[in-house]
Every structure is written in C-alpha cells, then in structure tokens.
Write an enzyme that holds these catalytic residues in place. Structure first.
Site, PDB file in Angstrom:
ATOM      1  N   HIS A 186      -7.982  -0.242  -0.945  1.00 29.13           N
ATOM      2  CA  HIS A 186      -7.780  -1.402  -1.821  1.00 29.13           C
ATOM      3  C   HIS A 186      -9.078  -2.058  -2.274  1.00 29.13           C
ATOM      4  O   HIS A 186      -9.180  -3.283  -2.357  1.00 29.13           O
ATOM      5  CB  HIS A 186      -6.830  -2.398  -1.154  1.00 29.13           C
ATOM      6  CG  HIS A 186      -5.565  -1.747  -0.724  1.00 29.13           C
ATOM      7  ND1 HIS A 186      -4.725  -1.128  -1.622  1.00 29.13           N
ATOM      8  CD2 HIS A 186      -5.033  -1.535   0.505  1.00 29.13           C
ATOM      9  CE1 HIS A 186      -3.711  -0.591  -0.966  1.00 29.13           C
ATOM     10  NE2 HIS A 186      -3.880  -0.819   0.317  1.00 29.13           N
TER      11      HIS A 186
ATOM     12  N   SER B 119       0.832  -1.207   0.000  1.00 29.01           N
ATOM     13  CA  SER B 119       0.000   0.000   0.000  1.00 29.01           C
ATOM     14  C   SER B 119       0.871   1.263   0.000  1.00 29.01           C
ATOM     15  O   SER B 119       1.642   1.477  -0.929  1.00 29.01           O
ATOM     16  CB  SER B 119      -0.967  -0.038   1.194  1.00 29.01           C
ATOM     17  OG  SER B 119      -1.930   0.985   1.093  1.00 29.01           O
TER      18      SER B 119
END
Length: 309
Positions: A195, A86
C-alpha cells in the site's frame, strides 16, 4: 437493515485457519476447488511453514473469505454489500459475483509472487497506535529517503495508522512516534511494504495480467477500500484489485461510507476480529460480528434477523 460482509487482510492469518472453518457442504466445495486450482491439499495450505510465505498467506485468506461468504449464502444469509482490506478485496469481488473464484486464486497467486519477488527481505509494515495521522505524517516525511523509504499505508482508524517501508526506517519512525505520544508501535505479520509506491511496478504487472480476465458487474454493492467509494463498473473494479497493493487503504472512510449507505450489520469473514473491532466505533447503532470460531447457526440467525428488519 443492510448486511455488509468484510474480508480481512494479511496479518490476521494463523495456522489451521482453513481447518477451523465450518464443516458445511459449501465450505467443502470451496476448499475442493482451491485444491484443484492450486494442486496442493488443503491440509498443507495453512501450515506454519506455508504461512511464512506472502503467496500462501494471501491464498489462504482469499479461500477462507470466499468459503465463509458462500456458506452464509447457502443458508440464505446473504450480503447486501462487501468490502475487503487489501487482499480481502479479492474475496469481496468473488462474493459480489464480479470475479470467479478460480480466476481469483490464479490472480492472487501471481499477486503474492510479484510482491515477494519485489521485496524478498528487509521490508514490511508496522501499526502505529494512539497517534493521529496529522501528527504521524510529519514524522514519516522526516525519515523517508530513497535509501530508507517509509510511507503511510493503511488508515484503519483515526488513531490507528499502518506504515510501510524498510525495517530500518520503520524502526526510526516508531521511536519518533512513541516519543510523540503514540501508545504502541507493533510490527505486522506482513513481509512486504504494501500500500505504498514501492509496489507500483508489481501493481502494474498485475494490472496487465488482469486484462485477460473476465469480470462482470457486481450483484452486491462493492465498496473499494482504496477509494472509499462504491464501484459498479467491472473495469474500475479490475483496476481497483490490481492496483490496491500499491495504494493506501482508507478503511475508516470506507466504513463511514458503508454506514452512510445503510449498512447496520457488519459480518467479518475469518480469520480474526480485527475488522470487527475497527467497525464498532462507526456502527454504534448497529451490530458488528466476527465469524471466526463462532457457531454457524448463531451467525445465520443473526444475519437473517437483521436482514429482515
């Protein structure tokens, strides 16, 4: 033996994380640059109050990762490859020479702002432990609706998946997962639904902002955790960075890829040791090491010894 540096994502942050970095000139230089760009003293960046903010959490994780990687490089303990989970992808890109640290700070600040503005409350992420994805996916599909969205988000390990969405939907999925045999359902310290498609609009806005930033070809191998493959083209890496907030994380596949490509020493930048624990089952024939609160000279010696083999 190839050296892979991994960079963690949100949920690993803690107050004082920047203060706990080695007191090395390379670290001091990175912290000074962060102060100059952000116009905030380092001592005020990682306070408990600041780390309630998605923006400041991401900025601190970026700064911590870049500082540790540059510290190791200053001691000739360099990475052959990088991978970031991430927000960790930005520290990976800086370490690989794709993106300047100053540009990364500006982009990450915008990234955090876009994410926080999109979902200021009532959303987040939850880790489901002990249940494989084939059994979890139908439970998520059963609960997900326009009013109560929830998605599979991070595929961290065969039996560790993170879901993202509304708090109500995650609570329902968690109950179903536990009833189906999951060991635990743990909320992650992330206050936005990362996400998953809920952040498509924010990701596209960041992609537009990325068009004005200069990126270069990586000097170290850059493994994308969104695609679970190596990227070399700067344009592809730019899209990878911009869109990863709305794209599932394929971390386990990325570790398998790095192993297949020769990595055998995995060094996790601070804070925490989450990625080290996830790497251990994959790198059973190698070494996994978390830098957090470890002696710098010991880390450097291990990296140099394995890099020479």
């Amino acid at each position: 033996m190839q050296v892979l540096i991994t960079f963690p994502g949100q949920g690993t942050q803690r107050p004082g994380m920047l203060r706990d970095l080695p007191g090395d000139p390379a670290v001091v230089s990175v912290l000074a640059e962060a102060e100059e760009v952000l116009q905030v003293p380092v001592a005020e960046m990682d306070t408990p109050e600041r780390l309630q903010s998605t923006v400041w959490t991401q900025l601190c994780l970026l700064t911590s990762g870049v500082a540790m990687a540059r510290c190791l490089a200053a001691h000739d303990a360099r990475a052959d490859a990088v991978a970031g989970l991430s927000i960790g992808a930005y520290a990976a890109a800086v370490t690989a020479g794709v993106l300047s640290f100053a540009d990364a700070l500006r982009l990450v600040r915008l990234r955090g702002e876009l994410m926080a503005q999109a979902y200021p409350g009532g959303y987040g992420m939850t880790a489901i432990l002990g249940l494989d994805c084939t059994r979890l996916a139908p439970l998520v599909a059963q609960v997900c609706s326009p009013q109560r969205p929830v998605y599979l988000a991070n595929f961290n390990a065969p039996t560790q998946t993170v879901i993202a969405g509304s708090e109500a939907a995650m609570t329902e999925v968690s109950a179903l997962a536990l009833a189906a045999g999951a060991q635990a359902a743990k909320p992650v310290a992330i206050h936005v639904p990362s996400h998953c498609p809920l952040l498509n609009g924010a990701a596209q806005a960041l992609q537009r902002a990325m068009q004005g930033v200069v990126l270069t070809r990586p000097a170290a191998r850059y493994f994308s955790a969104s695609k679970a493959r190596e990227l070399r083209d700067p344009g592809q890496i730019a899209d990878d960075l911009a869109l990863n907030m709305a794209t599932p994380v394929r971390w386990h596949e990325t570790m398998l890829l790095a192993h297949a490509n020769g990595a055998r020493l995995v060094v996790e930048a601070p804070p925490g040791d989450v990625l080290t624990r996830l790497a251990q089952p994959v790198f059973t024939d190698g070494v996994t090491l978390a830098c957090d609160r470890a002696r710098l000279d010991s880390i450097v010696a291990i990296v140099k010894r394995h890099a020479a083999n």
